[in-house]
Design a protein around this motif. Structure first.
Motif, PDB file in Angstrom:
ATOM      1  N   ALA A 273       0.830  -1.211   0.000  1.00 27.54           N
ATOM      2  CA  ALA A 273       0.000   0.000   0.000  1.00 27.54           C
ATOM      3  C   ALA A 273       0.861   1.255   0.000  1.00 27.54           C
ATOM      4  O   ALA A 273       0.542   2.241  -0.677  1.00 27.54           O
ATOM      5  CB  ALA A 273      -0.942  -0.007   1.203  1.00 27.54           C
ATOM      6  N   ASP A 274       1.967   1.256   0.759  1.00 28.28           N
ATOM      7  CA  ASP A 274       2.889   2.405   0.753  1.00 28.28           C
ATOM      8  C   ASP A 274       3.403   2.664  -0.661  1.00 28.28           C
ATOM      9  O   ASP A 274       3.412   3.802  -1.149  1.00 28.28           O
ATOM     10  CB  ASP A 274       4.100   2.137   1.655  1.00 28.28           C
ATOM     11  N   LEU A 275       3.840   1.610  -1.320  1.00 26.61           N
ATOM     12  CA  LEU A 275       4.432   1.738  -2.648  1.00 26.61           C
ATOM     13  C   LEU A 275       3.409   2.221  -3.669  1.00 26.61           C
ATOM     14  O   LEU A 275       3.681   3.145  -4.445  1.00 26.61           O
ATOM     15  CB  LEU A 275       5.010   0.394  -3.079  1.00 26.61           C
ATOM     16  N   GLU A 276       2.232   1.621  -3.655  1.00 24.89           N
ATOM     17  CA  GLU A 276       1.220   2.004  -4.637  1.00 24.89           C
ATOM     18  C   GLU A 276       0.695   3.414  -4.363  1.00 24.89           C
ATOM     19  O   GLU A 276       0.457   4.189  -5.298  1.00 24.89           O
ATOM     20  CB  GLU A 276       0.080   0.998  -4.650  1.00 24.89           C
ATOM     21  N   THR A 277       0.535   3.761  -3.089  1.00 25.80           N
ATOM     22  CA  THR A 277       0.066   5.104  -2.737  1.00 25.80           C
ATOM     23  C   THR A 277       1.074   6.159  -3.176  1.00 25.80           C
ATOM     24  O   THR A 277       0.707   7.209  -3.724  1.00 25.80           O
ATOM     25  CB  THR A 277      -0.185   5.217  -1.222  1.00 25.80           C
ATOM     26  N   LEU A 278       2.363   5.877  -2.957  1.00 23.80           N
ATOM     27  CA  LEU A 278       3.390   6.813  -3.402  1.00 23.80           C
ATOM     28  C   LEU A 278       3.355   6.966  -4.918  1.00 23.80           C
ATOM     29  O   LEU A 278       3.419   8.082  -5.442  1.00 23.80           O
ATOM     30  CB  LEU A 278       4.770   6.331  -2.955  1.00 23.80           C
ATOM     31  N   GLY A 279       3.227   5.855  -5.626  1.00 29.76           N
ATOM     32  CA  GLY A 279       3.174   5.927  -7.079  1.00 29.76           C
ATOM     33  C   GLY A 279       2.007   6.751  -7.578  1.00 29.76           C
ATOM     34  O   GLY A 279       2.146   7.569  -8.501  1.00 29.76           O
ATOM     35  N   GLU A 280       0.846   6.553  -6.971  1.00 28.60           N
ATOM     36  CA  GLU A 280      -0.330   7.320  -7.393  1.00 28.60           C
ATOM     37  C   GLU A 280      -0.182   8.797  -7.041  1.00 28.60           C
ATOM     38  O   GLU A 280      -0.636   9.678  -7.785  1.00 28.60           O
ATOM     39  CB  GLU A 280      -1.592   6.737  -6.746  1.00 28.60           C
ATOM     40  N   ASP A 281       0.472   9.092  -5.915  1.00 29.35           N
ATOM     41  CA  ASP A 281       0.721  10.481  -5.535  1.00 29.35           C
ATOM     42  C   ASP A 281       1.656  11.147  -6.545  1.00 29.35           C
ATOM     43  O   ASP A 281       1.444  12.302  -6.947  1.00 29.35           O
ATOM     44  CB  ASP A 281       1.332  10.516  -4.135  1.00 29.35           C
ATOM     45  N   VAL A 282       2.667  10.412  -6.989  1.00 27.65           N
ATOM     46  CA  VAL A 282       3.591  10.934  -8.007  1.00 27.65           C
ATOM     47  C   VAL A 282       2.833  11.200  -9.305  1.00 27.65           C
ATOM     48  O   VAL A 282       3.002  12.263  -9.932  1.00 27.65           O
ATOM     49  CB  VAL A 282       4.748   9.941  -8.240  1.00 27.65           C
ATOM     50  N   ARG A 283       1.987  10.271  -9.719  1.00 24.89           N
ATOM     51  CA  ARG A 283       1.214  10.463 -10.951  1.00 24.89           C
ATOM     52  C   ARG A 283       0.347  11.728 -10.866  1.00 24.89           C
ATOM     53  O   ARG A 283       0.285  12.518 -11.813  1.00 24.89           O
ATOM     54  CB  ARG A 283       0.329   9.243 -11.224  1.00 24.89           C
ATOM     55  N   LYS A 284      -0.308  11.907  -9.721  1.00 22.12           N
ATOM     56  CA  LYS A 284      -1.194  13.068  -9.538  1.00 22.12           C
ATOM     57  C   LYS A 284      -0.402  14.381  -9.585  1.00 22.12           C
ATOM     58  O   LYS A 284      -0.816  15.346 -10.257  1.00 22.12           O
ATOM     59  CB  LYS A 284      -1.920  12.945  -8.195  1.00 22.12           C
ATOM     60  N   LYS A 285       0.739  14.424  -8.915  1.00 21.05           N
ATOM     61  CA  LYS A 285       1.504  15.661  -8.845  1.00 21.05           C
ATOM     62  C   LYS A 285       2.212  15.964 -10.170  1.00 21.05           C
ATOM     63  O   LYS A 285       2.371  17.137 -10.536  1.00 21.05           O
ATOM     64  CB  LYS A 285       2.497  15.591  -7.685  1.00 21.05           C
ATOM     65  N   VAL A 286       2.646  14.933 -10.880  1.00 23.63           N
ATOM     66  CA  VAL A 286       3.238  15.150 -12.200  1.00 23.63           C
ATOM     67  C   VAL A 286       2.187  15.716 -13.150  1.00 23.63           C
ATOM     68  O   VAL A 286       2.462  16.646 -13.920  1.00 23.63           O
ATOM     69  CB  VAL A 286       3.841  13.842 -12.760  1.00 23.63           C
ATOM     70  N   TYR A 287       0.978  15.174 -13.088  1.00 24.51           N
ATOM     71  CA  TYR A 287      -0.092  15.688 -13.958  1.00 24.51           C
ATOM     72  C   TYR A 287      -0.401  17.150 -13.621  1.00 24.51           C
ATOM     73  O   TYR A 287      -0.578  17.987 -14.521  1.00 24.51           O
ATOM     74  CB  TYR A 287      -1.351  14.844 -13.823  1.00 24.51           C
ATOM     75  N   ALA A 288      -0.460  17.457 -12.324  1.00 24.17           N
ATOM     76  CA  ALA A 288      -0.743  18.834 -11.917  1.00 24.17           C
ATOM     77  C   ALA A 288       0.349  19.787 -12.386  1.00 24.17           C
ATOM     78  O   ALA A 288       0.085  20.943 -12.737  1.00 24.17           O
ATOM     79  CB  ALA A 288      -0.890  18.908 -10.395  1.00 24.17           C
ATOM     80  N   ASN A 289       1.596  19.305 -12.416  1.00 27.48           N
ATOM     81  CA  ASN A 289       2.722  20.163 -12.780  1.00 27.48           C
ATOM     82  C   ASN A 289       2.898  20.313 -14.281  1.00 27.48           C
ATOM     83  O   ASN A 289       3.257  21.389 -14.773  1.00 27.48           O
ATOM     84  CB  ASN A 289       4.010  19.594 -12.170  1.00 27.48           C
ATOM     85  N   SER A 290       2.637  19.222 -15.042  1.00 28.97           N
ATOM     86  CA  SER A 290       2.997  19.239 -16.462  1.00 28.97           C
ATOM     87  C   SER A 290       1.866  18.870 -17.413  1.00 28.97           C
ATOM     88  O   SER A 290       2.008  19.007 -18.628  1.00 28.97           O
ATOM     89  CB  SER A 290       4.161  18.265 -16.701  1.00 28.97           C
ATOM     90  N   GLY A 291       0.750  18.356 -16.855  1.00 34.65           N
ATOM     91  CA  GLY A 291      -0.337  17.888 -17.713  1.00 34.65           C
ATOM     92  C   GLY A 291      -0.058  16.526 -18.338  1.00 34.65           C
ATOM     93  O   GLY A 291      -0.818  16.066 -19.194  1.00 34.65           O
ATOM     94  N   ILE A 292       1.025  15.869 -17.905  1.00 37.92           N
ATOM     95  CA  ILE A 292       1.395  14.556 -18.430  1.00 37.92           C
ATOM     96  C   ILE A 292       0.918  13.469 -17.477  1.00 37.92           C
ATOM     97  O   ILE A 292       1.150  13.546 -16.259  1.00 37.92           O
ATOM     98  CB  ILE A 292       2.916  14.451 -18.623  1.00 37.92           C
ATOM     99  N   THR A 293       0.228  12.462 -18.001  1.00 35.19           N
ATOM    100  CA  THR A 293      -0.233  11.333 -17.197  1.00 35.19           C
ATOM    101  C   THR A 293       0.761  10.197 -17.317  1.00 35.19           C
ATOM    102  O   THR A 293       0.915   9.610 -18.391  1.00 35.19           O
ATOM    103  CB  THR A 293      -1.624  10.858 -17.660  1.00 35.19           C
ATOM    104  N   LEU A 294       1.450   9.902 -16.235  1.00 34.64           N
ATOM    105  CA  LEU A 294       2.378   8.778 -16.224  1.00 34.64           C
ATOM    106  C   LEU A 294       1.613   7.461 -16.140  1.00 34.64           C
ATOM    107  O   LEU A 294       0.629   7.354 -15.399  1.00 34.64           O
ATOM    108  CB  LEU A 294       3.338   8.884 -15.035  1.00 34.64           C
ATOM    109  N   GLU A 295       2.071   6.474 -16.892  1.00 37.75           N
ATOM    110  CA  GLU A 295       1.462   5.144 -16.863  1.00 37.75           C
ATOM    111  C   GLU A 295       2.401   4.181 -16.139  1.00 37.75           C
ATOM    112  O   GLU A 295       3.603   4.169 -16.378  1.00 37.75           O
ATOM    113  CB  GLU A 295       1.204   4.640 -18.291  1.00 37.75           C
ATOM    114  N   TRP A 296       1.825   3.370 -15.259  1.00 39.00           N
ATOM    115  CA  TRP A 296       2.619   2.404 -14.518  1.00 39.00           C
ATOM    116  C   TRP A 296       3.326   1.433 -15.461  1.00 39.00           C
ATOM    117  O   TRP A 296       2.721   0.922 -16.398  1.00 39.00           O
ATOM    118  CB  TRP A 296       1.735   1.592 -13.579  1.00 39.00           C
TER     119      TRP A 296
END
Length: 310
Positions: A273-296
Motif C-alpha cells: 500500500a505504501d508503494l502504490e500510494t506513493l506511485g499514485e501520488d507521483v502520478r497526480k503531482k506530475v499531472y498537476a505540474n505538467s499535464g502529463i499522465t504517467l502510466e505504470w
C-alpha cells in the motif's frame, strides 16, 4: 483444492512477498511450481474454468497487494530455464534470466545485448515487450510456445501478440513456456565489452543495490522526435518526476530513489500500500505540474488488505 496426478509442487496460502524484488505483498490462494510442460498442461486442464490463473516470473516488475492474490499463481523453475542456440536462433525457456540469455547468445556470436541489463526472465520480457537502448523483444521475436488456460500447448506468432510499447495482447490465462528469438551476428569480444559497459552505466545511474522493481513508470508516449514511443524518446519519466520536485519523495517505507527518480524503492518495512500510494501520488503531482499522465510500468495485482478482511 485436489488435483490428482500432478508432479510439481502445489502450495496453499503461499506468501508471495519473498518472491518479489520489492519484498511486499500477501499470499496467493495457491502457488504451483510445475515439473515440466506436461505437468503444467495437466494442472491447467483440471482447474475449474472460473479459477483465476496468474503466471509469475521472478517478481522483478511486480507489486502484489497486501491482501494477496485470489488465484493459482504459476511459477516456472528449473524445468523451464534451458537456452538452446541453432544458427541465428536462440530458444529460451520462460524461466531463463534475460541476462543469462544475453551472455549465452554473445558467447555464440549473436547480439541480444539489450537483454543484459533487463531484470527478470524471458517469459516476462516477451509479455511486456521489454527493451532498452532502442531494441525490443519485438525486434527479434520469432515465436513462442504457450500453454493455454485449458491446458493446450501451442505456438503463437508476433501477429497474434500484437507487440506495442511495453505490452502485448497475450491470451488470457495462458502461460508462456519458451520463446525463440532471431539475433544478428556480431563479434563475441565486442558483445561482451558492450555488455560490461552497459552494466557499468546501469550501476552508476540506477539504485541496483536497493529493493526496487526497475522503472516505475513508462516514458511518456508521444514526445519522441522520431515518432517512436520507446526508450530513446526525448521525454523521460524521471525528468517529469524531477520537474515536479518528487525525487526522493516518500510514504512510509516507500521512496522515489534519490539516485534515479523513476525507481521506487523499499527502504525497509514498506507495505504494498505504501508503494502504490506513493506511485499514485507521483502520478497526480506530475499531472498537476505538467499535464502529463504517467502510466505504470510495474504490474500491480491482488487485493488491498482491507478487502481481504471484510
Amino acid at each position: 483444492m485436489n488435483i490428482d496426478g500432478i508432479r510439481g509442487k502445489l502450495t496453499a496460502n503461499r506468501s508471495l512477498a519473498e518472491l518479489t524484488w520489492l519484498r511486499v505483498g500477501g499470499a496467493a490462494d495457491y502457488l504451483f511450481q510445475p515439473a515440466d510442460v506436461a505437468d503444467l498442461q495437466h494442472l491447467l486442464a483440471q482447474l475449474p474454468a472460473q479459477t483465476e490463473v496468474f503466471p509469475m516470473g521472478v517478481g522483478s516488475n511486480l507489486i502484489v497487494r497486501d491482501g494477496g492474490l485470489r488465484a493459482v499463481v504459476i511459477r516456472l523453475g528449473r524445468g523451464f530455464n534451458s537456452i538452446e542456440i541453432a544458427g541465428d536462433l536462440v530458444t529460451a525457456g520462460a524461466a531463463a534470466l534475460d541476462a543469462h540469455v544475453a551472455r549465452r547468445a554473445a558467447d555464440a556470436g549473436l547480439d541480444l545485448t539489450f537483454l543484459r541489463t533487463i531484470p527478470g526472465s524471458v517469459g516476462g520480457a516477451v509479455r511486456m515487450n521489454a527493451g532498452c537502448y532502442g531494441s525490443y523483444i519485438a525486434d527479434v521475436f520469432v515465436s513462442a510456445q504457450i500453454v493455454t488456460r485449458d491446458g493446450v500447448l501451442r505456438e503463437v506468432t508476433a501477429d497474434e501478440l500484437k507487440f506495442a510499447y511495453r505490452q502485448t495482447a497475450f491470451p488470457e490465462g495462458a502461460v508462456l513456456v519458451s520463446a525463440t528469438l532471431r539475433a544478428p551476428a556480431a563479434n563475441t569480444t565486442i558483445l561482451h565489452e558492450r555488455m560490461a559497459e552497459q552494466l557499468k552505466k546501469r550501476d552508476e545511474s540506477q539504485p541496483t543495490k536497493e529493493r526496487s522493481a526497475g522503472s516505475t513508470f513508462r516514458n511518456p508516449a508521444g514526445f519522441s522526435s522520431t515518432g517512436r514511443a520507446d526508450d530513446v524518446q526525448d521525454l523521460k519519466a524521471w525528468k517529469v518526476i524531477d520537474d515536479a520536485g518528487l525525487r526522493g519523495a516518500s510514504i512510509g517505507g516507500a521512496q522515489m530513489s534519490e539516485k534515479h527518480s523513476n525507481f521506487m524503492i523499499n527502504t525497509g518495512g514498506a507495505s504494498a500500500a505504501d508503494l502504490e500510494t506513493l506511485g499514485e501520488d507521483v502520478r497526480k503531482k506530475v499531472y498537476a505540474n505538467s499535464g502529463i499522465t504517467l502510466e505504470w510500468e510495474i504490474k500491480r495485482v491482488g487485493e488491498p488488505l482491507f478487502e481481504q478482511s471484510k
